[in-house]
Design an enzyme around this catalytic site. Structure first.
Site, PDB file in Angstrom:
ATOM      1  N   GLY A  69     -13.249  35.123  69.449  1.00 23.67           N
ATOM      2  CA  GLY A  69     -14.262  35.270  68.213  1.00 23.67           C
ATOM      3  C   GLY A  69     -14.729  36.515  67.884  1.00 23.67           C
ATOM      4  N   THR A  70     -14.820  37.298  68.936  1.00 20.63           N
ATOM      5  CA  THR A  70     -15.135  38.595  68.689  1.00 20.63           C
ATOM      6  C   THR A  70     -14.168  39.657  67.908  1.00 20.63           C
ATOM      7  OG1 THR A  70     -16.687  38.983  70.768  1.00 20.63           O
ATOM      8  CG2 THR A  70     -15.856  40.947  70.017  1.00 20.63           C
ATOM      9  N   GLN A 177     -21.342  29.241  66.772  1.00 24.64           N
ATOM     10  CA  GLN A 177     -22.322  28.268  67.514  1.00 24.64           C
ATOM     11  C   GLN A 177     -22.388  26.902  66.643  1.00 24.64           C
ATOM     12  OE1 GLN A 177     -23.631  27.885  70.290  1.00 24.64           O
ATOM     13  NE2 GLN A 177     -23.224  30.374  71.054  1.00 24.64           N
ATOM     14  N   ALA A 195     -13.152  29.294  69.886  1.00 20.42           N
ATOM     15  CA  ALA A 195     -12.888  28.037  70.181  1.00 20.42           C
ATOM     16  C   ALA A 195     -13.729  27.571  71.416  1.00 20.42           C
ATOM     17  CB  ALA A 195     -11.309  27.789  70.648  1.00 20.42           C
ATOM     18  N   HIS A 196     -14.006  28.567  72.560  1.00 25.52           N
ATOM     19  CA  HIS A 196     -14.749  28.090  73.701  1.00 25.52           C
ATOM     20  C   HIS A 196     -16.227  27.776  73.491  1.00 25.52           C
ATOM     21  CE1 HIS A 196     -16.119  32.258  73.612  1.00 25.52           C
ATOM     22  NE2 HIS A 196     -17.191  31.653  74.427  1.00 25.52           N
ATOM     23  N   CYS A 320     -34.877  40.860  81.899  1.00 28.71           N
ATOM     24  CA  CYS A 320     -34.790  40.908  83.380  1.00 28.71           C
ATOM     25  C   CYS A 320     -33.583  39.989  83.650  1.00 28.71           C
ATOM     26  CB  CYS A 320     -36.107  40.583  84.074  1.00 28.71           C
ATOM     27  SG  CYS A 320     -37.339  41.829  83.904  1.00 28.71           S
TER      28      CYS A 320
END
Length: 460
Positions: A69-70, A177, A195-196, A320
């Site tokens: 996707g990136t 998403q 896809a993931h 954090c």
């Protein structure tokens, strides 16, 4: 062990597993070849493309498969900007886009382009009018996610798309998403997905570019996927991704109703049982499976470790965490509390019993972490001198600066101030958020020899 981090990566869908195994036997050959095995592989690739295009709502020849996707986002932004370089070099995007969009924007600026970051409200949504005002005569591309990956808020894609169309600006929608839950509203020019996120295998992304959108692929030319995604297609993974997307979408309506009810329960029960907690994101216009809440006086990394020990796998946008010491850009843009942040994203099939057990565990875990950090258990009631105080929290990470502030606020008179010296970036967000939650006045930030001085006025 309940896995509650589907927004990062959903468990492999059974249909994806079956399709993957079958395609390993039938789809190993080069789909560009004309011999029998190649023709068979090509039929599988074409069928996968048609299935994915149907789910996206585009023509098969408008969609290509990428390695992630990136990669789809990077290729889509670069290609659209290059294709419209004669119009200008301005890029508009929301402040809460996925990091892949922000990284592309940073690279564009470094190369001499310009960007406008559109702010969001406290729920994490853009105002369509504000987004429209960010479009200029030289705007080459606009980017807006369909729904946020950290807080689940859905964006007004249809309204923004209409404004982009009126301005003649193509809109790229990151649908990573949301695509598993349903189609994106019409009006977009480019769309990306991964896809993931819906239960397909990792390593498959989608990039759809509408016909008529000016697009110039960047980098060395490739011979596959219309030149937009060079390299040999991972055909078994592509087949599994398309098959699982169709399967997930077939049951999405019913599963969305069921998971939305479970998330509504988490939102309400956490707010009731955990003191000093902020449930963030839009309570209505949101993804059905995702909820995020932030807890005052809690170290986010420790909280996640403790929940893991209780056999719950959750994520965090907190400052954090082991991966970063700066606040989540999403929570920062929303102006909400970042410390002690927990993101719960329920995978398909999550049971009510798992959610109930999570809700039984969370209050005790939060209380234990707060006690370990020395957080105040009740509002301070010691006599208040007239003088203001200075708290030195330099060199101390969240949530310690806020904990130290909470400990001493009762030691100054009403109307007097406490100044917190801190060099943790999260303090810039968490101290104002604490003031809003505790009914105190945040005066502002002042320069200091080291870090910054955050001034708080006691109201009561």
């Amino acid at each position: 062990m309940p896995y509650f981090d589907a927004a990062s990566a959903a468990p492999l869908h059974p249909v994806a597993r079956q399709a993957l195994l079958a395609a390993l036997d039938e789809g190993w050959a080069d789909p560009a070849r004309l011999y029998r095995e190649g023709r068979r592989a090509r039929l599988l690739l074409d069928a996968a493309r048609e299935a994915a295009a149907e789910a996206v709502g585009c023509r098969p020849d408008e969609l290509v498969f990428t390695s992630s996707g990136t990669t789809a986002v990077h290729a889509g932004i670069a290609g659209a900007l290059s294709g419209r370089r004669r119009v200008g070099r301005h890029l508009a995007h929301s402040a809460v886009e996925h990091s892949s969009v922000l990284h592309s924007a940073a690279a564009h600026e470094a190369a001499g382009g310009s960007c406008t970051e559109v702010p969001v409200d406290r729920f994490g949504a853009v105002d369509p009018a504000v987004f429209g005002a960010a479009l200029r005569a030289d705007t080459a591309l606009a980017c807006l996610q369909s729904a946020n990956h950290e807080v689940g808020t859905e964006q007004p894609v249809a309204e923004v798309a209409a404004l982009c169309a009126e301005a003649g600006v193509p809109l790229l929608v990151d649908a990573a998403q949301s695509l598993g839950w349903g189609p994106v509203p019409a009006g977009w020019s480019l769309l990306t997905a991964s896809a993931h996120k819906w239960g397909g295998p990792a390593g498959v992304g989608l990039l759809a570019v509408r016909k008529g959108t000016r697009f110039s692929p960047q980098g060395p030319a490739g011979e596959r996927e219309s030149g937009r995604a060079p390299g040999f297609e991972n055909l078994p993974a592509i087949v599994a991704a398309a098959a699982s997307l169709r399967a997930v979408r077939d049951g999405a309506a019913a599963e969305a109703v069921r998971l939305r009810a479970l998330v509504d329960r988490i939102r309400s029960v956490v707010a009731e049982r955990v003191p000093d907690v902020e449930v963030v994101g839009d309570p209505v216009r949101r993804l059905p499976h995702l909820v995020t809440f932030s807890c005052l006086y809690v170290d986010g990394e420790t909280l996640l470790h403790e929940l893991d020990r209780k056999e719950f796998s959750v994520s965090s946008g907190s400052s954090c965490t082991s991966s970063t010491l700066t606040p989540s850009h999403v929570l920062k843009a929303m102006g909400v509390l970042s410390e002690g942040n927990v993101r719960v994203s329920l995978p398909l099939g999550t049971t009510e019993a798992d959610v109930d057990r999570f809700l039984e565990v969370v209050p005790g875990v939060v209380a234990e972490v707060r006690e370990r950090l020395g957080a105040p258990v009740s509002a301070p009631s010691s006599p208040a001198p007239a003088a203001s105080l200075v708290v030195d929290a330099l060199g101390r990470r969240c949530p310690i600066p806020v904990i130290e502030l909470a400990k001493v606020i009762g030691e100054v008179a009403v109307g007097a101030t406490v100044t917190v010296l801190a060099d943790d970036e999260a303090a810039r967000l968490d101290i104002p958020a604490w003031c809003e939650m505790r009914g105190q006045k945040y005066v502002g930030e002042e320069p200091a020899d080291r870090g910054s001085a955050y001034v708080v006025r006691r109201l009561g």
